[in-house]
Write a protein that holds these residues in place. Structure first.
Motif, PDB file in Angstrom:
ATOM      1  N   VAL A   6       0.973  -0.984   0.173  1.00 52.35           N
ATOM      2  CA  VAL A   6      -0.214   0.000  -0.003  1.00 52.35           C
ATOM      3  C   VAL A   6       0.945   1.202   0.026  1.00 52.35           C
ATOM      4  CG1 VAL A   6      -1.829   1.134   1.273  1.00 52.35           C
ATOM      5  CG2 VAL A   6      -1.749  -1.174   1.303  1.00 52.35           C
ATOM      6  N   ILE A   7       0.891   2.066  -0.993  1.00 51.35           N
ATOM      7  CA  ILE A   7       1.737   3.326  -1.233  1.00 51.35           C
ATOM      8  C   ILE A   7       0.617   4.178  -1.001  1.00 51.35           C
ATOM      9  CG2 ILE A   7       3.284   4.566  -2.680  1.00 51.35           C
ATOM     10  CD1 ILE A   7       3.408   1.960  -4.242  1.00 51.35           C
ATOM     11  N   VAL A   8       0.952   5.317   0.108  1.00 51.29           N
ATOM     12  CA  VAL A   8       0.190   6.321   0.737  1.00 51.29           C
ATOM     13  C   VAL A   8       1.361   7.443   0.601  1.00 51.29           C
ATOM     14  CG1 VAL A   8      -1.512   5.056   1.687  1.00 51.29           C
ATOM     15  CG2 VAL A   8       0.545   5.708   3.014  1.00 51.29           C
ATOM     16  N   ARG A   9       0.688   8.668   0.958  1.00 56.55           N
ATOM     17  CA  ARG A   9       1.408   9.970   1.310  1.00 56.55           C
ATOM     18  C   ARG A   9       1.881   9.748   2.732  1.00 56.55           C
ATOM     19  NH1 ARG A   9      -2.058  15.057   0.734  1.00 56.55           N
ATOM     20  NH2 ARG A   9       0.095  16.063   0.621  1.00 56.55           N
ATOM     21  N   ASN A  10       2.923  10.245   3.115  1.00 55.06           N
ATOM     22  CA  ASN A  10       3.509  10.258   4.292  1.00 55.06           C
ATOM     23  C   ASN A  10       2.584  10.956   5.442  1.00 55.06           C
ATOM     24  OD1 ASN A  10       6.026   9.233   3.857  1.00 55.06           O
ATOM     25  ND2 ASN A  10       7.155  11.153   3.861  1.00 55.06           N
ATOM     26  N   VAL A  11       1.782  11.937   5.204  1.00 57.53           N
ATOM     27  CA  VAL A  11       0.885  12.554   5.997  1.00 57.53           C
ATOM     28  C   VAL A  11      -0.152  11.612   6.400  1.00 57.53           C
ATOM     29  CG1 VAL A  11       1.645  14.837   5.570  1.00 57.53           C
ATOM     30  CG2 VAL A  11      -0.425  13.787   4.315  1.00 57.53           C
ATOM     31  N   ASP A  12      -0.565  10.522   5.575  1.00 55.79           N
ATOM     32  CA  ASP A  12      -1.542   9.534   5.805  1.00 55.79           C
ATOM     33  C   ASP A  12      -1.181   8.308   6.455  1.00 55.79           C
ATOM     34  OD1 ASP A  12      -3.446  11.208   4.439  1.00 55.79           O
ATOM     35  OD2 ASP A  12      -3.051  10.365   2.424  1.00 55.79           O
ATOM     36  N   SER A  13       0.247   8.039   6.430  1.00 54.10           N
ATOM     37  CA  SER A  13       0.652   6.906   6.803  1.00 54.10           C
ATOM     38  C   SER A  13       0.182   6.255   8.297  1.00 54.10           C
ATOM     39  CB  SER A  13       2.103   6.749   6.698  1.00 54.10           C
ATOM     40  OG  SER A  13       2.789   7.597   7.477  1.00 54.10           O
ATOM     41  N   SER A  14       0.423   7.189   9.025  1.00 50.78           N
ATOM     42  CA  SER A  14       0.166   6.989  10.650  1.00 50.78           C
ATOM     43  C   SER A  14      -1.437   6.660  10.926  1.00 50.78           C
ATOM     44  CB  SER A  14       0.512   8.349  11.372  1.00 50.78           C
ATOM     45  OG  SER A  14       1.790   8.481  11.468  1.00 50.78           O
ATOM     46  N   GLY A  24      -6.225  -5.706  13.831  1.00 56.00           N
ATOM     47  CA  GLY A  24      -5.268  -6.883  13.931  1.00 56.00           C
ATOM     48  C   GLY A  24      -4.291  -7.247  13.037  1.00 56.00           C
ATOM     49  N   PHE A  25      -3.876  -6.149  12.011  1.00 59.99           N
ATOM     50  CA  PHE A  25      -3.044  -6.618  11.024  1.00 59.99           C
ATOM     51  C   PHE A  25      -1.766  -6.017  11.503  1.00 59.99           C
ATOM     52  CE2 PHE A  25      -7.149  -6.271   8.710  1.00 59.99           C
ATOM     53  CZ  PHE A  25      -7.163  -7.582   8.110  1.00 59.99           C
ATOM     54  N   TYR A  26      -0.616  -6.822  11.120  1.00 60.17           N
ATOM     55  CA  TYR A  26       0.740  -6.185  11.177  1.00 60.17           C
ATOM     56  C   TYR A  26       1.151  -5.677  10.068  1.00 60.17           C
ATOM     57  CZ  TYR A  26       0.919  -9.473  15.019  1.00 60.17           C
ATOM     58  OH  TYR A  26       0.428  -9.924  16.464  1.00 60.17           O
ATOM     59  N   VAL A  27       1.907  -4.276  10.228  1.00 60.90           N
ATOM     60  CA  VAL A  27       2.309  -3.580   9.252  1.00 60.90           C
ATOM     61  C   VAL A  27       3.904  -3.375   9.188  1.00 60.90           C
ATOM     62  CG1 VAL A  27       2.062  -1.406   7.961  1.00 60.90           C
ATOM     63  CG2 VAL A  27      -0.046  -2.582   9.057  1.00 60.90           C
ATOM     64  N   THR A  28       4.604  -3.492   8.090  1.00 65.84           N
ATOM     65  CA  THR A  28       5.842  -3.025   8.106  1.00 65.84           C
ATOM     66  C   THR A  28       5.793  -1.846   6.981  1.00 65.84           C
ATOM     67  OG1 THR A  28       6.747  -5.489   8.075  1.00 65.84           O
ATOM     68  CG2 THR A  28       7.937  -3.858   7.033  1.00 65.84           C
ATOM     69  N   LYS A  29       6.624  -0.765   7.421  1.00 66.35           N
ATOM     70  CA  LYS A  29       6.561   0.385   6.898  1.00 66.35           C
ATOM     71  C   LYS A  29       7.902   0.966   6.158  1.00 66.35           C
ATOM     72  CE  LYS A  29       6.344   5.400   8.320  1.00 66.35           C
ATOM     73  NZ  LYS A  29       6.153   6.543   9.256  1.00 66.35           N
ATOM     74  N   LEU A  30       8.077   1.164   5.048  1.00 64.55           N
ATOM     75  CA  LEU A  30       9.115   1.448   4.253  1.00 64.55           C
ATOM     76  C   LEU A  30       9.054   3.049   3.825  1.00 64.55           C
ATOM     77  CD1 LEU A  30       9.089  -1.554   1.855  1.00 64.55           C
ATOM     78  CD2 LEU A  30      10.571  -1.477   3.976  1.00 64.55           C
ATOM     79  N   ALA A  31      10.132   3.844   3.816  1.00 65.13           N
ATOM     80  CA  ALA A  31      10.062   5.039   3.225  1.00 65.13           C
ATOM     81  C   ALA A  31      10.098   5.013   1.771  1.00 65.13           C
ATOM     82  CB  ALA A  31      11.137   5.936   3.761  1.00 65.13           C
ATOM     83  N   SER A  32       9.822   5.699   1.030  1.00 66.00           N
ATOM     84  CA  SER A  32       9.534   5.920  -0.455  1.00 66.00           C
ATOM     85  C   SER A  32       9.527   7.150  -1.009  1.00 66.00           C
ATOM     86  CB  SER A  32       8.711   4.727  -1.188  1.00 66.00           C
ATOM     87  OG  SER A  32       7.411   5.033  -0.784  1.00 66.00           O
TER      88      SER A  32
END
Length: 105
Positions: A6-14, A24-32
């Motif tokens: 899922v690619i989102v704007r930084n301001v929406d990521s949190s 209950g979903f685990y998420v891994t965050k990558l900067a792009s």
């Protein structure tokens, strides 16, 4: 098993990550980087069962749906003046891929 990018704007990521974690979903965050307004993006990786893919997409839609924003666009050769422009922002780009094997160690 599916892997969802899922690619989102930084301001929406949190907001997106919090919404997914609450479900209950685990998420891994990558900067792009990239995008129309040259702003930073965040790529989220979510591994889940096939039957929960639509639930993930639903949370993403709820937390970062498209909206409009006014930006200043420089005009003129010296860029001393600017014009305000209404642009569409937000939303997400989503890729769903098959996973042959998953292990959590």
């Amino acid at each position: 098993m599916k892997l969802i990018y899922v690619i989102v704007r930084n301001v929406d990521s949190s907001r997106v990550m919090e919404g997914l974690n609450k479900q209950g979903f685990y998420v891994t965050k990558l900067a792009s980087t990239g995008g129309f307004l040259r702003e930073g993006n965040t790529t989220l990786m979510i591994g889940t069962e096939e039957e929960k893919v639509e639930e993930v997409i639903s949370v993403v839609k709820k937390e970062c749906g498209p909206r409009q924003q006014i930006i200043s666009n420089p005009v003129g050769p010296a860029e001393y003046t600017s014009m305000q422009v209404l642009v569409n922002v937000g939303g997400a780009t989503i890729f769903v891929m098959d996973v042959d094997r998953f292990e959590k160690i």
